[in-house]
Design an enzyme around this catalytic site. Structure first.
Site, PDB file in Angstrom:
ATOM      1  N   GLU A   1       0.999  -1.195   0.054  1.00  0.00           N
ATOM      2  CA  GLU A   1       0.033   0.100  -0.059  1.00  0.00           C
ATOM      3  C   GLU A   1       0.879   1.062   0.020  1.00  0.00           C
ATOM      4  OE1 GLU A   1      -3.032  -0.174   2.949  1.00  0.00           O
ATOM      5  OE2 GLU A   1      -3.773  -1.981   2.292  1.00  0.00           O
TER       6      GLU A   1
ATOM      7  N   HIS B   1      -8.544  10.012   3.364  1.00  0.00           N
ATOM      8  CA  HIS B   1      -7.979   8.826   2.296  1.00  0.00           C
ATOM      9  C   HIS B   1      -8.322   9.182   1.137  1.00  0.00           C
ATOM     10  CE1 HIS B   1      -7.962   4.683   0.521  1.00  0.00           C
ATOM     11  NE2 HIS B   1      -7.328   4.109   1.703  1.00  0.00           N
TER      12      HIS B   1
ATOM     13  N   ARG C   1      -0.021   8.481   1.691  1.00  0.00           N
ATOM     14  CA  ARG C   1      -1.759   8.700   1.437  1.00  0.00           C
ATOM     15  C   ARG C   1      -1.633  10.095   1.402  1.00  0.00           C
ATOM     16  NH1 ARG C   1      -4.926   4.978   5.509  1.00  0.00           N
ATOM     17  NH2 ARG C   1      -4.282   3.427   3.778  1.00  0.00           N
TER      18      ARG C   1
ATOM     19  N   HIS D   1     -10.517   9.784   7.003  1.00  0.00           N
ATOM     20  CA  HIS D   1     -10.277   8.328   7.295  1.00  0.00           C
ATOM     21  C   HIS D   1     -10.007   8.201   8.801  1.00  0.00           C
ATOM     22  CE1 HIS D   1      -9.668   4.318   6.099  1.00  0.00           C
ATOM     23  NE2 HIS D   1      -8.710   4.315   6.376  1.00  0.00           N
TER      24      HIS D   1
ATOM     25  N   ARG E   1      -0.354   8.786   9.288  1.00  0.00           N
ATOM     26  CA  ARG E   1      -0.136   7.376   9.597  1.00  0.00           C
ATOM     27  C   ARG E   1       0.200   6.566   8.019  1.00  0.00           C
ATOM     28  NH1 ARG E   1      -3.841   2.893   8.996  1.00  0.00           N
ATOM     29  NH2 ARG E   1      -5.280   4.416   8.391  1.00  0.00           N
TER      30      ARG E   1
HETATM   31  C1  SIN Z   1      -7.274   0.831   3.002  1.00  0.00           C
HETATM   32  O1  SIN Z   1      -7.464  -0.369   2.768  1.00  0.00           O
HETATM   33  O2  SIN Z   1      -6.877   1.745   2.019  1.00  0.00           O
HETATM   34  C2  SIN Z   1      -7.089   1.317   4.402  1.00  0.00           C
HETATM   35  C3  SIN Z   1      -5.934   0.748   5.087  1.00  0.00           C
HETATM   36  C4  SIN Z   1      -5.679   1.850   6.232  1.00  0.00           C
HETATM   37  O3  SIN Z   1      -6.581   2.618   6.347  1.00  0.00           O
HETATM   38  O4  SIN Z   1      -4.505   1.732   6.865  1.00  0.00           O
END
Ligand code: SIN
Length: 564
Positions: A133, A257, A306, A367, A402
């Site tokens: 991610e 997010h 992010r 988020h 985060r």
């Molecule tokens: C996501 O699945 O994009 C969220 C994961 C997260 O907030 O750490």
């Protein structure tokens, strides 16, 4: 820029006198990964654990987590690399010692979770499949049910809890909203006032008394008009801690997010998330003209941290005069998408979008709260007897932003640490039972004003802020505080709305004071990171002995050793 007027808060919300009392050694508030893990661990060594949760055991944010849990599980990965990625994502404000704890203890805690019954996705050889991610330089995200990781973790932990429900050492009360923390004359936290919608003995407001309290109440997403957080995320634990005098930090670092399903202007409440893992598997952000735009923004392109991606989307939306962009996953193929992301595909289809044949409309939405109740490495807060764990806490691992999928891991790792610390202290005779003292009440904000708080926060303290927007938000929130009605009916609606107001005022004060852009805090009028002026945390503390109830905001240098 003038310093804003100090915020004043009451010690207690108006509520009826307790009609029942429950007693325990430790009161755990909340039933996400943090609360459940802590309660289960405590029960092994502590005589009486009381777990209270706002609605049902699985109603919190943990259940909604899609992407997964990050840990250096692969042979080619290492805690040192996970540490490095976490520090970079946190933009200079992480506490390195806390991150060290997270990444070194994380892998064994995940293996314990598996031993306890959580089923992560595996490959043909039985190895856990790991994905990537934003902000991670390695595949280190373990997932379950494709994109239903939180639901599986929650299922496994609740199954453990159900197996011991008959055990007199643990009591569980559902539909129990924490109203305020109880403190003794010397300022030690010794329980909470809790409102239970129940039947029989435990019904209405009561006093849940304990030698120590662990807050695991989750985040505050409902402070905004739209969020990925479930309806229960109204910041009740954080607000109660603030009123009781605990130090809260980094509140201005709100994570938006990047890829939340865009349901049109005015969509409010909990919005469907499109996991970052979809980009981890190769989906690409494109604008209204179909142009992929992340490659020119950051070397990690669509998998940049992010905050970088959210900011780039907002810039692209402004440049193209639109209110969303698209996530194009079509090239991944129908079979793959349906198997790997069953929840997301089903939800999109329910809403009339087929990710197999259409790009998914997305826009940033609230988020995660990177800040919260400040703790040390044992989860202790600045108030004796009070611990905080999970999203309600600020352990220092997230800094200004985060890293993806670090939150489930944080809840897991620090819940164990809190349980260990409490077991030792209680066995040593520390935190002896004590009586609560103090009372008082203040007007409540009627629930009909909730949308005004949310709209004010969204307009003034959203993903892009300015000195002007935050000043306007502060003035609007202060005006709402002035209009509080002494006869507003005490109850979940007015308590939650007042909690949103109290936290909103503190958060907005932090966002107004921090004249720079960093992580989740982006100021149009101060677009750059300013390490000279702002390598520091903003800490909010209401002195319980100050009759004015003023919340002091202290700037704490990052070089100082961390104490809660
Ligand atoms: C996501 O699945 O994009 C969220 C994961 C997260 O907030 O750490």
């Amino acid at each position: 820029m003038h310093d804003p007027e100090p915020v004043t808060l009451p010690r207690f919300l108006t509520s009826p006198s307790p009609g029942w009392t429950a007693e325990a050694d430790v009161l755990v508030v909340g039933s996400g990964i943090a609360g459940l893990t802590c309660a289960l661990r405590l029960r092994e060594h502590v005589d009486r654990v009381l777990l209270v949760t706002k609605t049902g055991l699985s109603a919190g944010s943990t259940t909604w987590a899609q992407g997964g849990i990050a840990a250096a599980l692969a042979p080619e990965d290492s805690p040192a690399e996970h540490l490095e990625d976490t520090l970079v994502a946190g933009v200079g404000l992480c506490d390195e010692a806390a991150v060290e704890v997270l990444v070194t203890e994380g892998p064994s805690r995940v293996h314990e979770l598996i031993a306890l019954g959580a089923r992560f996705d595996t490959d043909a050889t039985g190895e856990i499949t790991l994905t990537r991610e934003g902000g991670h330089h390695r595949d280190r995200i373990a997932h379950a049910g494709g994109d239903a990781t939180g639901a599986e973790i929650s299922r496994a932990l609740i199954a453990q809890l159900e197996a011991v429900r008959a055990d007199p050492g643990i009591e569980i009360i559902e539909n129990a909203l924490v109203v305020d923390l109880l403190t003794s004359e010397e300022g030690r936290v010794c329980g909470a006032s809790v409102h239970v919608i129940g039947e029989g003995e435990v019904d209405g407001v009561g006093a849940a008394r304990a030698r120590a309290v662990v807050l695991a109440t989750g985040g505050l997403g409902q402070i905004y008009s739209s969020t990925t957080n479930p309806p229960v995320a109204t910041g009740d634990g954080m607000a109660a801690a603030l009123r009781a005098g605990a130090a809260l930090a980094d509140l201005e670092f709100v994570q938006f997010h990047p890829t939340v399903l865009h349901l049109g202007q005015g969509a409010s409440g909990q919005q469907p998330l499109v996991s970052e893992a979809v980009r981890g598997e190769g989906a690409v952000l494109v604008d209204a003209d179909g142009e992929a735009f992340m490659a020119g923004v950051h070397p990690m392109a669509d998998l940049a941290p992010r905050d970088v991606v959210a900011r780039a989307i907002l810039e692209r939306m402004a440049a193209t005069g639109t209110d969303h962009v698209y996530l194009d996953a079509r090239h991944l193929g129908g079979d793959f998408l349906e198997e790997r992301f069953p929840t997301i595909v089903a939800r999109c289809r329910e809403l009339g979008i087929d990710p197999v044949s259409q790009p998914i409309p997305v826009a940033p939405a609230q988020h995660y709260a990177s800040g919260g109740v400040r703790t040390d490495l044992r989860g202790r807060t600045s108030l004796p007897g009070l611990y905080a764990c999970g999203e309600v806490s600020c352990t220092g691992v997230h800094g200004a932003n985060r890293l993806a999928s670090n939150s489930l891991l944080e809840g897991l790792v620090f819940a164990h640490r809190i349980a260990e610390d409490l077991v030792t202290r209680l066995a040593d005779g520390q935190l002896p039972p004590t009586d609560p003292s103090g009372e008082g009440s203040d007007a409540l904000l009627d629930a009909r004003h909730r949308a005004e708080v949310q709209e004010t926060m969204t307009r003034g303290v959203g993903p892009l802020r300015s000195g002007e927007s935050t000043a306007q938000a502060l003035a609007s929130l202060a005006a709402l505080a002035q209009t509080m009605e002494p006869d507003a009916e005490p109850g979940p609606g007015s308590w939650e709305t007042t909690n949103l107001l109290h936290l909103g005022r503190a958060l907005t004060t932090g966002a107004h004071l921090r004249e720079e852009s960093r992580g989740g805090h982006v100021r149009r009028d101060h677009p750059d990171r300013d390490d000279e002026g702002w390598s520091a945390h903003l800490v909010h503390v209401r002195d319980p002995h100050d009759p004015t109830g003023e919340v002091a905001v202290i700037m704490l240098d990052t070089d100082l050793a961390r104490t809660p």
